[in-house]
Design a protein around this motif. Structure first.
Motif, mmCIF file in Angstrom:
data_model
loop_
_atom_site.group_PDB
_atom_site.id
_atom_site.type_symbol
_atom_site.label_atom_id
_atom_site.label_comp_id
_atom_site.label_asym_id
_atom_site.label_seq_id
_atom_site.Cartn_x
_atom_site.Cartn_y
_atom_site.Cartn_z
ATOM 1 N N THR A 3 0.810 -1.217 0.000
ATOM 2 C CA THR A 3 0.000 0.000 0.000
ATOM 3 C C THR A 3 0.832 1.249 0.000
ATOM 4 O OG1 THR A 3 -0.083 -0.142 2.375
ATOM 5 C CG2 THR A 3 -1.943 -1.018 1.162
ATOM 6 N N LEU A 4 0.603 2.082 -0.969
ATOM 7 C CA LEU A 4 1.194 3.406 -0.981
ATOM 8 C C LEU A 4 0.073 4.391 -0.870
ATOM 9 C CD1 LEU A 4 3.784 3.119 -3.834
ATOM 10 C CD2 LEU A 4 4.144 2.916 -1.403
ATOM 11 N N GLY A 5 0.253 5.414 -0.244
ATOM 12 C CA GLY A 5 -0.822 6.348 -0.196
ATOM 13 C C GLY A 5 -0.548 7.527 0.668
ATOM 14 N N GLN A 391 5.436 10.208 -6.645
ATOM 15 C CA GLN A 391 4.420 9.703 -5.727
ATOM 16 C C GLN A 391 4.314 10.609 -4.505
ATOM 17 O OE1 GLN A 391 5.216 5.568 -4.814
ATOM 18 N NE2 GLN A 391 6.014 5.197 -6.848
ATOM 19 N N LEU A 392 5.453 11.058 -4.009
ATOM 20 C CA LEU A 392 5.471 11.939 -2.847
ATOM 21 C C LEU A 392 4.745 13.247 -3.123
ATOM 22 C CD1 LEU A 392 6.664 12.404 0.023
ATOM 23 C CD2 LEU A 392 8.625 13.447 -1.128
ATOM 24 N N LEU A 393 5.033 13.853 -4.268
ATOM 25 C CA LEU A 393 4.427 15.139 -4.609
ATOM 26 C C LEU A 393 2.914 15.012 -4.770
ATOM 27 C CD1 LEU A 393 7.050 16.486 -7.185
ATOM 28 C CD2 LEU A 393 6.689 17.270 -4.835
ATOM 29 N N MET A 394 2.467 13.972 -5.460
ATOM 30 C CA MET A 394 1.044 13.840 -5.720
ATOM 31 C C MET A 394 0.273 13.437 -4.456
ATOM 32 S SD MET A 394 0.918 14.967 -8.643
ATOM 33 C CE MET A 394 -0.860 14.827 -8.781
ATOM 34 N N THR A 395 0.907 12.656 -3.576
ATOM 35 C CA THR A 395 0.249 12.345 -2.315
ATOM 36 C C THR A 395 0.077 13.617 -1.494
ATOM 37 O OG1 THR A 395 1.274 10.170 -2.309
ATOM 38 C CG2 THR A 395 0.312 10.903 -0.247
ATOM 39 N N GLY A 396 1.053 14.528 -1.582
ATOM 40 C CA GLY A 396 0.938 15.804 -0.893
ATOM 41 C C GLY A 396 -0.280 16.587 -1.328
ATOM 42 N N VAL A 397 -0.627 16.495 -2.619
ATOM 43 C CA VAL A 397 -1.826 17.176 -3.114
ATOM 44 C C VAL A 397 -3.060 16.651 -2.380
ATOM 45 C CG1 VAL A 397 -3.317 17.518 -5.110
ATOM 46 C CG2 VAL A 397 -0.828 17.627 -5.380
ATOM 47 N N VAL A 447 0.370 7.471 -11.793
ATOM 48 C CA VAL A 447 0.945 7.809 -10.484
ATOM 49 C C VAL A 447 0.182 8.971 -9.854
ATOM 50 C CG1 VAL A 447 2.979 8.660 -9.280
ATOM 51 C CG2 VAL A 447 3.230 6.954 -11.083
ATOM 52 N N GLY A 448 -0.019 10.045 -10.644
ATOM 53 C CA GLY A 448 -0.716 11.203 -10.103
ATOM 54 C C GLY A 448 -2.127 10.880 -9.672
ATOM 55 N N ALA A 449 -2.856 10.139 -10.506
ATOM 56 C CA ALA A 449 -4.248 9.807 -10.192
ATOM 57 C C ALA A 449 -4.339 8.875 -8.990
ATOM 58 C CB ALA A 449 -4.910 9.164 -11.411
ATOM 59 N N TYR A 450 -3.441 7.899 -8.919
ATOM 60 C CA TYR A 450 -3.468 6.956 -7.810
ATOM 61 C C TYR A 450 -3.156 7.654 -6.485
ATOM 62 C CZ TYR A 450 -2.321 3.050 -4.780
ATOM 63 O OH TYR A 450 -2.287 2.169 -3.718
ATOM 64 N N GLN A 451 -2.156 8.534 -6.502
ATOM 65 C CA GLN A 451 -1.696 9.139 -5.258
ATOM 66 C C GLN A 451 -2.609 10.244 -4.735
ATOM 67 O OE1 GLN A 451 1.062 6.385 -4.803
ATOM 68 N NE2 GLN A 451 0.730 7.982 -3.313
ATOM 69 N N PRO A 456 -4.049 7.496 -0.657
ATOM 70 C CA PRO A 456 -4.345 7.974 0.693
ATOM 71 C C PRO A 456 -5.773 7.744 1.150
ATOM 72 C CG PRO A 456 -4.307 9.814 -0.835
ATOM 73 C CD PRO A 456 -3.914 8.601 -1.620
ATOM 74 N N ILE A 457 -6.734 7.854 0.247
ATOM 75 C CA ILE A 457 -8.131 7.934 0.682
ATOM 76 C C ILE A 457 -8.704 6.571 1.049
ATOM 77 C CG2 ILE A 457 -10.453 8.680 -0.006
ATOM 78 C CD1 ILE A 457 -9.153 10.881 -1.618
ATOM 79 N N SER A 458 -8.203 5.506 0.439
ATOM 80 C CA SER A 458 -8.682 4.174 0.825
ATOM 81 C C SER A 458 -8.461 3.936 2.306
ATOM 82 C CB SER A 458 -7.960 3.098 0.002
ATOM 83 O OG SER A 458 -8.303 3.185 -1.362
ATOM 84 N N TRP A 459 -7.252 4.226 2.795
ATOM 85 C CA TRP A 459 -6.957 3.990 4.203
ATOM 86 C C TRP A 459 -7.647 4.992 5.102
ATOM 87 C CZ3 TRP A 459 -5.652 -0.443 5.796
ATOM 88 C CH2 TRP A 459 -4.949 -1.295 4.949
ATOM 89 N N LEU A 460 -7.852 6.194 4.603
ATOM 90 C CA LEU A 460 -8.626 7.166 5.372
ATOM 91 C C LEU A 460 -10.046 6.655 5.590
ATOM 92 C CD1 LEU A 460 -9.421 9.855 6.606
ATOM 93 C CD2 LEU A 460 -9.551 10.817 4.296
ATOM 94 N N MET A 461 -10.688 6.184 4.516
ATOM 95 C CA MET A 461 -12.055 5.678 4.638
ATOM 96 C C MET A 461 -12.113 4.440 5.539
ATOM 97 S SD MET A 461 -14.077 7.677 2.894
ATOM 98 C CE MET A 461 -15.533 6.654 2.728
ATOM 99 N N VAL A 462 -11.127 3.556 5.406
ATOM 100 C CA VAL A 462 -11.095 2.359 6.249
ATOM 101 C C VAL A 462 -11.023 2.737 7.717
ATOM 102 C CG1 VAL A 462 -9.605 0.434 6.948
ATOM 103 C CG2 VAL A 462 -10.169 0.757 4.535
ATOM 104 N N SER A 463 -10.220 3.750 8.042
ATOM 105 C CA SER A 463 -10.011 4.105 9.444
ATOM 106 C C SER A 463 -11.223 4.773 10.073
ATOM 107 C CB SER A 463 -8.805 5.039 9.566
ATOM 108 O OG SER A 463 -9.082 6.291 8.980
#
Length: 541
Positions: A3-5, A391-397, A447-451, A456-463
């Protein structure tokens, strides 16, 4: 890659505070609000009408200097529907929370994600080092492809075991002790691996480290979600996922420094031990989750009076010492009422299969579906070729927008981009192989669309989506689904690519991405700005 996110809010100073502005003088009945409706508790409250967050407009800038020169982030609430029979009154000072007490309860759990990412990054260099006749520093360097595959993947199988373990014991241990245990396994696994005298010891160390990953990826989002204010919960949980990408970069960096040294793989694996020690010490000093303390009391597993006192003390640490005793006590009492209401007419502890019933089943469908589609749209394989810095930059978005734009818009836009990129990759291998910029552009789009979406949002919703009574078991099942599907896609990608050809396998991933987009549109709700209790009462009913 597992998992990356997406996760740390921008450059907001530790002294920044989020504060509800003083209410304007009422001009009529429609403008009246109870003091209760203006409060932002860390714990959920029984609010008669759900409070919606609205950042002040141009007349009241988002960041404005307060007395003493410290910037303050101003957030306003507006009660919807009937107005206030809330319990107790609060002042503006009671409604405020400071960033300072929030940082450490986020940072130490997030180190669990960083150590997971570090393992991904370091393993790529370590597998090269450990099989080199000149650089291995061992007499058992002649590893077969199967043995080398075990070195690379055994932590993933350990993570699967950790997920199963979390299902049974996480609610008993509590979020804090679970993360301390994860850190201890990180330390043990790193040391056993770093000092491994033979191949068997190396694999044992990798599995131990993987069990730590499974527990950390279960406990970290739980702890952060249950101790964060609802208006920044999405940012903090997404920021935890960003730590995974930071960990990958750190792993690559340590690997590049040690790749030419004899026995460098030992340092690559062993470097995570001191980081895990910081995590263990930090988690030991943090308070238990107030929600978990009260849940155990309602379940009859602990003294109600003792755990109420512990919950109040935990809240005081999480909110800051300036919060009044009355506010803390009211929040604890209201949360007890909401937990008891959730357990009304049911056995207190429930059974292990309860996660597959009623509201919990609906939550698992949402959370489990997201992490499943996260993996089977090709993430472990496609992101292998992507630069981690992107991946880092787009996750920051996603980190900076998830609590502003919302979960659903980012998911819908991002998953749509994933589908388009996969079809472009299929087209490149099928008919556009004379135009390499198509493949590069498609990879960057993926990469941009996934990140900004699945990552990030899959794990946010799970939590945040599971009801409190089944949250621990529900998240462990989601973690198990994630690592299980990750292992399946990683294992099956090469054989499928050989059998179907690259064009057809990317087309297959694209079709799955379209199905996942339909799933998001039809099934996934918006949870922006809602407390965990409001999600349970309004979305899962």
């Amino acid at each position: 890659m597992a998992t990356l996110g997406g996760l740390f809010p921008s450059s907001v100073a530790a002294s920044t505070a989020i504060r509800a502005p003083a209410p304007a003088a009422p001009t009529g009945a429609s403008n009246r609000q109870s003091p209760h409706a203006r409060r932002f508790p860390v714990l959920g409250r029984r609010v008669p009408a759900m409070a919606a967050l609205r950042v002040s407009g141009a007349a009241e800038p988002l960041l404005r200097p307060a007395a003493g020169g410290h910037p303050r982030l101003r957030v306003r609430t507006h009660a919807q529907g009937e107005g206030g029979a809330g319990r107790g009154a609060s002042t503006e000072g009671d409604a405020a929370f400071s960033w300072a007490p929030i940082i450490l309860p986020f940072f130490f759990p997030a180190l669990g994600g960083l150590l997971f990412g570090y393992d991904i990054g370091a393993t790529s260099g370590a597998t090269i080092s450990v099989q080199s006749p000149d650089l291995s520093g061992t007499d058992w360097f002649s590893l077969s492809s199967l043995q080398l595959g075990l070195v690379a993947s055994s932590s993933l199988y350990g993570a699967l075991g950790g997920s199963l373990l979390a299902y049974r014991i996480a609610d008993f241990l509590g979020r804090r002790i679970e993360l301390v245990t994860a850190a201890a396994l990180y330390i043990l696994g790193a040391l056993v691996t770093g000092f491994a005298p033979n191949f068997v010891a190396l694999i044992i160390g990798r599995v131990l480290y993987g069990i730590g990953i499974g527990l950390a990826m279960h406990g970290a989002p739980l702890y952060i979600a249950e101790t964060s204010p609802s208006q920044i919960r999405g940012t903090l949980i997404s920021l935890k996922e960003l730590f995974i990408v930071l960990g990958i970069l750190l792993g690559y960096s340590v690997g590049s420094l040690e790749i030419d040294n004899v026995g460098g793989w030992r340092y690559m694996f062993g470097f995570s031990a001191p980081l895990a020690a910081i995590m263990a010490i930090g988690m030991w000093t943090l308070p238990s989750s107030p929600r978990w303390l009260l849940l155990r009391a309602v379940q009859g597993k602990a003294s109600m009076e003792d755990n109420k006192k512990k919950a109040i003390q935990a809240l005081r640490t999480l909110r800051g010492r300036s919060t009044s005793e009355k506010v803390l006590t009211d929040d604890v009492e209201d949360t007890i009422v909401s937990i008891k209401a959730a357990y009304a007419g049911q056995e207190a502890e429930g059974n292990v299969w309860e996660v597959f019933e009623g509201a919990s089943l609906k939550a698992f469908t949402i959370g489990g579906g997201l992490v499943l589609f996260q993996q089977i749209t090709g993430q472990p394989s496609v992101l292998y070729y992507a630069a981690s810095i992107l991946q880092l930059l787009m996750t920051g978005v996603a980190v900076f927008k998830v609590d502003d734009v919302g979960r659903r818009p980012l998911l819908i836009g991002g998953v749509g981009g994933i589908a388009l990129s996969l079809f472009l990759l299929a087209a490149y291998y099928k008919i556009l192989n004379g135009f390499p910029f198509v493949a590069v552009g498609a990879l960057l789009l993926y990469v941009g669309a996934y990140q900004v979406s699945f990552g990030p949002i899959s794990w946010l919703m799970v939590s945040e989506i599971f009801p409190l009574r089944t949250r621990g078991r529900g998240i462990s099942l989601a973690v198990l689904t994630n690592f299980g599907s990750n292992a399946l896609v990683t294992f099956a990608f090469s054989p499928l690519k050989e059998f179907l050809g690259p064009a057809n396998i990317f087309f297959l991933f694209g079709v799955i991405a379209v199905l996942s987009l339909v799933f998001v549109i039809l099934v996934v709700p918006e949870t922006k700005g809602l407390s965990l209790e409001e999600i349970e009462s309004k979305i899962l009913k």
